[in-house]
Each structure stands twice: as C-alpha cells, then as structure tokens.
Motif scaffolding. Sequence first.
Motif, PDB file in Angstrom:
ATOM      1  N   ALA A 121       6.179 -23.139  37.160  1.00 54.52           N
ATOM      2  CA  ALA A 121       5.815 -24.498  37.611  1.00 54.52           C
ATOM      3  C   ALA A 121       4.569 -24.988  36.895  1.00 54.52           C
ATOM      4  CB  ALA A 121       5.620 -24.530  39.133  1.00 54.52           C
ATOM      5  N   GLY A 122       4.558 -24.857  35.568  1.00 53.97           N
ATOM      6  CA  GLY A 122       3.339 -25.045  34.793  1.00 53.97           C
ATOM      7  C   GLY A 122       3.040 -26.471  34.398  1.00 53.97           C
ATOM      8  N   GLN A 126      -0.022 -33.358  27.312  1.00 49.59           N
ATOM      9  CA  GLN A 126       0.878 -32.763  26.328  1.00 49.59           C
ATOM     10  C   GLN A 126       1.957 -31.912  26.986  1.00 49.59           C
ATOM     11  OE1 GLN A 126       0.813 -33.481  23.126  1.00 49.59           O
ATOM     12  NE2 GLN A 126       2.543 -32.171  22.601  1.00 49.59           N
ATOM     13  N   GLY A 127       1.629 -31.309  28.137  1.00 47.54           N
ATOM     14  CA  GLY A 127       2.586 -30.405  28.784  1.00 47.54           C
ATOM     15  C   GLY A 127       2.781 -30.731  30.247  1.00 47.54           C
ATOM     16  N   ALA A 145       2.746 -20.226  26.268  1.00 44.34           N
ATOM     17  CA  ALA A 145       3.030 -21.536  26.847  1.00 44.34           C
ATOM     18  C   ALA A 145       4.072 -22.253  25.996  1.00 44.34           C
ATOM     19  CB  ALA A 145       1.759 -22.375  26.923  1.00 44.34           C
ATOM     20  N   LYS A 146       5.092 -22.775  26.660  1.00 45.16           N
ATOM     21  CA  LYS A 146       6.100 -23.604  26.005  1.00 45.16           C
ATOM     22  C   LYS A 146       6.096 -24.964  26.683  1.00 45.16           C
ATOM     23  CE  LYS A 146      11.051 -24.007  25.024  1.00 45.16           C
ATOM     24  NZ  LYS A 146      12.404 -23.412  25.273  1.00 45.16           N
ATOM     25  N   LYS A 147       5.639 -25.989  25.977  1.00 44.00           N
ATOM     26  CA  LYS A 147       5.521 -27.324  26.540  1.00 44.00           C
ATOM     27  C   LYS A 147       6.865 -28.042  26.426  1.00 44.00           C
ATOM     28  CE  LYS A 147       0.671 -27.086  25.499  1.00 44.00           C
ATOM     29  NZ  LYS A 147      -0.469 -27.527  24.692  1.00 44.00           N
ATOM     30  N   THR A 156       0.583 -22.724  21.980  1.00 44.90           N
ATOM     31  CA  THR A 156       1.601 -21.784  22.455  1.00 44.90           C
ATOM     32  C   THR A 156       1.047 -20.562  23.162  1.00 44.90           C
ATOM     33  OG1 THR A 156       1.624 -20.673  20.293  1.00 44.90           O
ATOM     34  CG2 THR A 156       3.205 -22.467  20.641  1.00 44.90           C
ATOM     35  N   ALA A 157      -0.271 -20.418  23.276  1.00 41.85           N
ATOM     36  CA  ALA A 157      -0.827 -19.214  23.893  1.00 41.85           C
ATOM     37  C   ALA A 157      -2.220 -19.488  24.435  1.00 41.85           C
ATOM     38  CB  ALA A 157      -0.879 -18.072  22.886  1.00 41.85           C
ATOM     39  N   LEU A 158      -2.597 -18.721  25.455  1.00 43.74           N
ATOM     40  CA  LEU A 158      -3.957 -18.765  25.974  1.00 43.74           C
ATOM     41  C   LEU A 158      -4.306 -17.400  26.560  1.00 43.74           C
ATOM     42  CD1 LEU A 158      -4.007 -20.516  29.467  1.00 43.74           C
ATOM     43  CD2 LEU A 158      -1.929 -20.504  28.075  1.00 43.74           C
TER      44      LEU A 158
END
Length: 349
Positions: free
Chosen positions: A193-194, A168-169, A139-141, A107-109
């Motif tokens: 647009a991740g 995964q995402g 980050a939300k996948k 959830t984070a980087l």
Amino acid sequence: MLSGGLAERGYDWWWHSLTGYHEVTGEARGFFFEYFAMNPLLGGDEPVLGQLPANKSSGRRPSYAMLNAGAWGDRPVQIHNYYGINQATFDPERLDARIGDALVTETALSGRAVATDDDVRAHPEWMSDAGDIEWNLTAKKVLTYDLGFAASRPFRWSRAFQMFWHVQGVKTEYAGTITLDGERYIVMPSTSAGYQDKNWGEDFTNPWIWLNCANFTRAGSDEPLPLTCLDVGGGTPVVFGRRLRRKLIIGFFLEGRLYDFNFSKFWTQPGQRFDCRTDGDSITWEIEAWTRSARIEIEFSCPKDEMLFMNYENPDGAHDHHELWNGGNARGTVWIFARKGGRETLIGE
C-alpha cells in the motif's frame, strides 16, 4: 530543486510511506522514510540546527541533511538523524540522494536512523523520539499524479508557490525488510500500500492538510481494487506572496482512470468544500469536490492514539507546526460520481 535563492532559504524532501508485516506475528504496521535537505548553501561538515538556542538567539538559519524515519500504531515514533550538508550528495538531474550511508533512488531506498533515550534528553533541538530503525527496500512506482502547470518549469523558476508538491509514486509497490527496535518486518509489493512524493519550497503551508490511501476495496467486497488510490493535499497556498483561501488538490485513480479535482485547473470549473476536525479521539476529514464532469465525496478518520506530531522547522528556523497530526492508519470511504447534463451517476463506492 535547491538552486538559486532556495539554496540558502529552502527545503527539499522525498517521502515514502508503506505497510510491512511482522515476520513472526504477521501484524501489519505503517512506516515512513523521509530524506530531507535544508538550506544547503549555508552548510558545511556539521549540521546547523535551527532549534539550538545559540542559533535561535543569533538568527542563524539551519542547514543540514536529515533522515526522518519511523512508524505509526500502538507506539508511534519518529527518529531524526542530522548530517552536515557536506556528508550528503544530491544529483540535480535525477533522484539519487545519499545522506551518510543512506540512499534513495527511483527504485531503491535504504538507511538507518538511531536515537537513544540519552540522545533525546540531551538534544531537544533534534525534535526526535528514541528508537532504532533500519530499512532496505526496492520501489516500483506504478502510478504518478501530475499536478499540472502549478509545478511546471516557469512556476518553479519564478518560485511562484511557497510550497511545491509532486507525486511521482501515488501508487508505489515496495519490497524488502524493515527492522524497528529489533523487530523485523517483511514488505511485499502486493500488500505494501505504498506512496511516494516530494515537497520543496521556502516554507510550509499552515494549516496543512494531506490524505492518501492506496488500499481500496469496493463497498461490500474484500477484494482489493487494482490501480486505485487517493491523494489529497493543500491548506492555505501562498502564490507570488499572496495568501489564498483554503484550497485542496485531489486526485483519485479508480482502476487506473484519473478523476482530477485541482483548483488551479480553472477550465474544469472546479469547486470544493471540506472540513478537518481534531476534537475527540480521532482526526476526521469530510471532503467534497466537483468539476463539470465528476464529483467526489471523501470521509476518513484516524485514531489519535496511533498518530504522532510530526516535527519540522522551516528554512528560517521557525518551528511553527506544534500540532501537525500525522498517522498511517486512516480508514474511510470514497464515493465517485459522473456528471453530465445536470445528472449524476454513481461510479463507485
């Protein structure tokens, strides 16, 4: 994934790419952040770099944790920072990796990578550009692309493939800030647009083809399509030591519905043909794939002057990819068709 034989002859990385917007001008820019581990069983307090002449001449294999971060566009840049493997921690049960002060979880980087002009001149073994980039993101996948049994436990345990891949995402929403050489960019979930995936194994496919997009509209419309994204990956897979003919795995989500074109899922009667051209001013992809129930056509291009040559060495210390074009500003079109009883119906363009 670096256990058993891969601990002393293997790599594992987590890749994130996304779009941020300059806080003053509003200019869009693509960024990437990669957390990388190489041959951990061979390392210690200091990084062992495979491109260092002394290590190349002695045959000493590389071992390190690495941050690879940068941006595409008018001045594409990749910055490599290396750490001794003892300066990093990796949770074997879940995504929780820390390299120096940088971290990445589900959830984070966050982190920072810096290389000066003097560093780059003095250390060609870093294979790095000069620059200073810092990031702090959540980050939300939203969507995951499961490649099926090819990445399942038996195939991982037997090290059947030379290079494994998990997405995964395939559609990930990022939020936060990025600062590149003193310029600050804002990242918002709705426009990021991740994309996030991981690769691991004992070598890289060659040739190596990868294309993804998480920013689609229907033809003739400016409205973004929700839950719509494309991922294409492959090259020349090596399975149980046998090199196969060129193959791609293609996943396309259209408003949340997956259309899967995976050469390893033989029961779907898959087929494909593709061409990737590097001549001219752009890299271009032309791809067609089909199963019993669907067919897809993909045409994309990316201007070369907004791309860079991504630099990797493999676990043996070989730098085999000298023209690995890598960019973040590709544009193109996807056509998706339903197939039934010998007839095709266009679902979307």
